[in-house]
Motif scaffolding. Structure first.
Motif, mmCIF file in Angstrom:
data_model
loop_
_atom_site.group_PDB
_atom_site.id
_atom_site.type_symbol
_atom_site.label_atom_id
_atom_site.label_comp_id
_atom_site.label_asym_id
_atom_site.label_seq_id
_atom_site.Cartn_x
_atom_site.Cartn_y
_atom_site.Cartn_z
ATOM 1 N N ALA A 88 -7.056 0.596 -6.490
ATOM 2 C CA ALA A 88 -5.636 0.275 -6.294
ATOM 3 C C ALA A 88 -5.097 -0.534 -7.470
ATOM 4 O O ALA A 88 -3.995 -0.270 -7.965
ATOM 5 C CB ALA A 88 -5.453 -0.489 -4.982
ATOM 6 N N ILE A 140 0.607 6.690 -8.016
ATOM 7 C CA ILE A 140 1.394 6.157 -6.910
ATOM 8 C C ILE A 140 1.738 4.689 -7.166
ATOM 9 O O ILE A 140 1.194 4.052 -8.070
ATOM 10 C CB ILE A 140 0.636 6.284 -5.573
ATOM 11 N N ALA A 171 0.727 1.696 -5.990
ATOM 12 C CA ALA A 171 -0.421 1.236 -5.195
ATOM 13 C C ALA A 171 -0.266 -0.226 -4.809
ATOM 14 O O ALA A 171 -1.053 -1.091 -5.204
ATOM 15 C CB ALA A 171 -1.714 1.471 -5.961
ATOM 16 N N TYR A 180 3.518 8.444 0.834
ATOM 17 C CA TYR A 180 2.162 7.927 1.015
ATOM 18 C C TYR A 180 2.139 6.481 1.503
ATOM 19 O O TYR A 180 1.068 5.934 1.770
ATOM 20 C CB TYR A 180 1.382 8.036 -0.301
ATOM 21 N N LEU A 181 3.297 5.829 1.607
ATOM 22 C CA LEU A 181 3.367 4.450 2.094
ATOM 23 C C LEU A 181 4.050 4.424 3.451
ATOM 24 O O LEU A 181 5.206 4.034 3.594
ATOM 25 C CB LEU A 181 4.113 3.555 1.086
ATOM 26 N N GLY A 197 1.374 -0.738 2.154
ATOM 27 C CA GLY A 197 0.196 -0.303 1.408
ATOM 28 C C GLY A 197 -1.088 -0.878 1.974
ATOM 29 O O GLY A 197 -1.207 -1.135 3.183
ATOM 30 N N TYR A 228 -3.112 4.805 1.928
ATOM 31 C CA TYR A 228 -2.226 5.575 1.048
ATOM 32 C C TYR A 228 -2.331 7.038 1.476
ATOM 33 O O TYR A 228 -3.068 7.832 0.884
ATOM 34 C CB TYR A 228 -2.629 5.391 -0.412
ATOM 35 N N ALA A 256 -2.608 10.601 -0.685
ATOM 36 C CA ALA A 256 -2.903 10.362 -2.102
ATOM 37 C C ALA A 256 -4.337 10.780 -2.401
ATOM 38 O O ALA A 256 -5.232 10.631 -1.572
ATOM 39 C CB ALA A 256 -2.695 8.895 -2.453
#
Length: 472
Positions: A161, A216, A218, A241-242, A420, A444, A447
């Motif tokens: 991350a 992304i 992160a 993705y969040l 996240g 995530y 991802a």
């Protein structure tokens, strides 16, 4: 299939025009990206060597020189450089480059740093920027953000991350890429490195998180309080993705907490309303976090977002309830379980979570924690953890009627914005046996964990491949 690291390997096979029908061709070796980390801003700084190997300094009149101690100050728009007692004046546009070959690094104030330090006074501010390879940088970041004694899988998830976050910040303009503080991600230099943090970085070398072929955002936080938040509930954009997911942070020392604010503090905090008679929560997100609230005081009311309310009161999160209580009453205690933290070996290199943990654990229930003078606590034994939807500590989110001498009692859960990866949740999943890929996949959503390629970030791309040649 497990992706192999590519830094220092043939990594540009995706160049436009290259076809699998063509015979193999030689391609350049991908160099490890370098980071520029802002360490210091102020009128003065002091650098010194850690041993017999002197500092090598470039940018002074007469060419490169070697000294043991370098003091730099900004005076009247010019740089005054004291090299072991020999003072020299430089123009405001001058840039000093300081390095040495000592593996123990260079002292800047009370910390040591590897790589090169660049000193400048442009813009009327004296700045020190550390330039070093990203993998070296991450060995310190992981130890600065997490206790080094945590399970390897949690440290590896933090490394991936943090690498993703750092690479996305590169080349955005200005004289640095990231800051060494929570404004970016914490970087404490050599003291934060340990064998476990270096292993976490080396074993995930070059791996990043991508979605739709791009790096992304992160983001991560300390503890969600039972459920993470969707990005669109905190910031402007909802990223695919969040999204909000159940957390595994029930053992976090800040899973549940409470704070009290006396009438005098409330008058200082809310001067425009003449203090605080109550807080009414008007709307919450699906995860239970405050989105909008009405603050009532003797002189009127204010409408605030949850984030504005959090900043005004200095709360740990927006997953909170508010209640006006009698000044003489004492709230029911909130249990703070034993937590994992590194042993005394980490010294001044304790992680940010260690400092939060120590400050919360030593405070009497209901008092606001401070992060100064941290102390260690013993590691806890391994345990099985299960995610659950957070209990909002009571269904109602309304304040009681105001009365003279009443205090504001805030009961909350979690620490941070909640979006996240939850660092305490990563610890919990690792304790249950999850590997770093499973941890990252939980927080995530959608991802992929793949070796970094320049085309993952359009700001760094030289050529865009027509199609990927393999899937990591």
């Amino acid at each position: 299939m497990r992706s192999a690291p590519v830094f220092g390997a043939a990594a540009l096979l995706g160049l436009a025009g290259l076809s699998l029908l063509h015979p193999p061709v030689a391609v350049p070796r991908m160099m490890e990206p370098r980071m520029r980390v802002l360490l210091h801003e102020g009128p003065r700084l002091l650098l010194r060597a850690d041993g017999e190997q002197l500092l090598r300094v470039r940018g002074l009149p007469g060419g490169e020189g070697s000294w043991r101690r370098l003091e730099v100050s900004l005076r009247g728009g010019r740089l005054l450089v004291d090299c072991d007692g020999d003072e020299r004046w430089l123009g405001a546009a001058a840039v000093l480059s300081v390095m040495n070959d000592d593996p123990r690094g260079i002292w800047l104030g009370q910390r040591r740093y590897r790589g090169e330090l660049r000193i400048s006074g442009r813009g009327g501010t004296l700045r020190a920027v550390n330039e070093l390879g990203i993998e070296t940088y991450l060995a310190s970041v992981v130890g600065s953000e997490m206790p080094h004694a945590w399970p390897l899988a949690a440290l590896q998830a933090q490394a991936v991350a943090a690498r993703t976050y750092a690479l996305k910040q590169r080349s955005r303009g200005g004289g640095w890429d990231v800051k060494a503080t929570v404004a970016s991600q914490v970087y404490s230099g050599v003291e934060a490195e340990t064998a476990s943090t270096r292993e976490a970085v080396a074993s995930t070398r070059s791996l990043v998180l991508v979605h739709g072929g791009k790096l992304i955002d992160a983001v991560f936080h300390s503890s969600s309080g039972g459920v993470t938040e969707a990005s669109g509930m905190v910031w402007r954009n909802q990223l695919p993705y969040l999204v909000s997911v159940p957390d595994h942070d029930q053992h976090s020392p800040v899973h549940r907490w409470q704070e009290r604010f006396d009438p005098m503090m409330l008058r200082r905090t809310w001067p425009e309303t003449g203090g605080l008679d109550g807080v009414e929560v008007l709307s919450r997100s699906r995860s239970g976090r405050v989105r909008q609230a009405r603050v009532r005081g003797p002189r009127g009311t204010l409408m605030l977002t949850g984030n504005e309310l959090r900043r005004r009161l200095g709360l740990k999160s927006t997953l909170v309830n508010f209640e006006m209580v009698a000044a003489s009453s004492r709230p029911a205690p909130v249990s703070l379980p034993a937590v994992a933290s590194p042993d005394a070996e980490s010294g001044s290199g304790r992680s940010r979570i260690d400092r939060i943990t120590a400050s919360v654990a030593r405070q009497p229930t209901g008092l606001r924690p401070r992060e100064s003078h941290p102390q260690e606590s013993r590691p806890q034994p391994r345990r099985q953890l299960r995610a659950s939807t957070p209990d909002l500590l009571g269904a109602a989110a309304r304040s009681r009627p105001a009365a003279a001498g009443r205090q504001l009692l805030v009961r909350g859960q979690g620490f941070g914005h909640g979006v996240g990866m939850s660092q305490w949740g990563a610890h919990g999943l690792a304790e249950q046996g999850a590997d770093f890929r499973a941890i990252l996949g939980h927080y995530y959503r959608g991802a992929d964990v793949v070796p970094f390629q320049p085309y993952h970030d359009p700001a760094m791309a030289q050529l865009v491949p027509s199609a990927p040649l393999w899937r990591g």
